[in-house]
Design an enzyme around this catalytic site. Structure first.
Site, PDB file in Angstrom:
ATOM      1  N   CYS A  81      -2.906  -2.567   2.298  1.00 28.80           N
ATOM      2  CA  CYS A  81      -2.759  -3.957   1.859  1.00 28.80           C
ATOM      3  C   CYS A  81      -2.778  -4.141   0.342  1.00 28.80           C
ATOM      4  O   CYS A  81      -2.736  -5.272  -0.130  1.00 28.80           O
ATOM      5  CB  CYS A  81      -3.845  -4.817   2.491  1.00 28.80           C
ATOM      6  SG  CYS A  81      -5.506  -4.485   1.855  1.00 28.80           S
ATOM      7  N   CYS A 149     -16.003   9.621  -0.122  1.00 28.58           N
ATOM      8  CA  CYS A 149     -15.045  10.675   0.179  1.00 28.58           C
ATOM      9  C   CYS A 149     -13.867  10.018   0.890  1.00 28.58           C
ATOM     10  O   CYS A 149     -13.981   9.607   2.044  1.00 28.58           O
ATOM     11  CB  CYS A 149     -15.725  11.719   1.061  1.00 28.58           C
ATOM     12  SG  CYS A 149     -14.751  13.199   1.310  1.00 28.58           S
TER      13      CYS A 149
END
Length: 160
Positions: A81, A149
């Site tokens: 998005c 991560c």
């Protein structure tokens, strides 16, 4: 035009306006409006690898992301998005094979507990589209001690 298609089109226009607003200064606080699309719409919008990670909480293979080597100034945005999630100055080399960050832009992430590997882990998602980004661990550098991560296919880099 059916009512559902009209509502989806309006949502897309509004989201595009908010994305452009967020890109002007990615650290400015903004009210995060949810971007809700059907599974079929996500499949059309995303590359297959990004779709698997963002929509089905997959994981890309370690060491495969070109973003591991990205060192320019700018920010990293959600590939689903375009919401800015991380500033380039928070990226560091963790040695894990995935792009890693020690902090995110406030208000841009949501978390939940993941038990897929039996032991609980904290999974984080984009606050706008709820796309899976990765997991956060408590073995990162100062000042936060966190390691976000991230799957590289879940991100786009936007140079300054």
């Amino acid at each position: 035009m059916q009512r559902r298609q009209f509502v989806i089109a309006l949502t897309g226009l509004f989201a595009a306006h908010r994305i452009a607003e967020a890109a002007v200064n990615p650290t400015d606080p903004i009210k995060i409006e949810k971007l809700v699309l059907s599974d079929a719409e996500w499949k059309k919008r995303l590359a297959p690898e990004a779709y698997q990670v963002l929509r089905h909480e997959g994981t890309e293979r370690a060491g495969t992301s070109p973003l591991n080597a990205e060192k320019r100034k700018g920010y990293f945005a959600c590939a689903g998005c375009d919401l800015p999630l991380f500033l380039s100055e928070t990226k560091y080399e963790s040695g894990t094979g995935w792009p890693s960050f020690y902090n995110f832009i406030p208000g841009r992430m949501e978390t939940k507990t993941d038990f897929k590997l039996i032991l609980p882990r904290t999974e984080y998602h984009c606050a706008r589209c709820e796309g899976h980004q990765g997991h956060v661990f408590d073995d990162g550098p100062k000042p936060t001690g966190k390691r976000y991560c991230n799957n590289g296919v879940a991100l786009k880099f936007v140079p300054a």
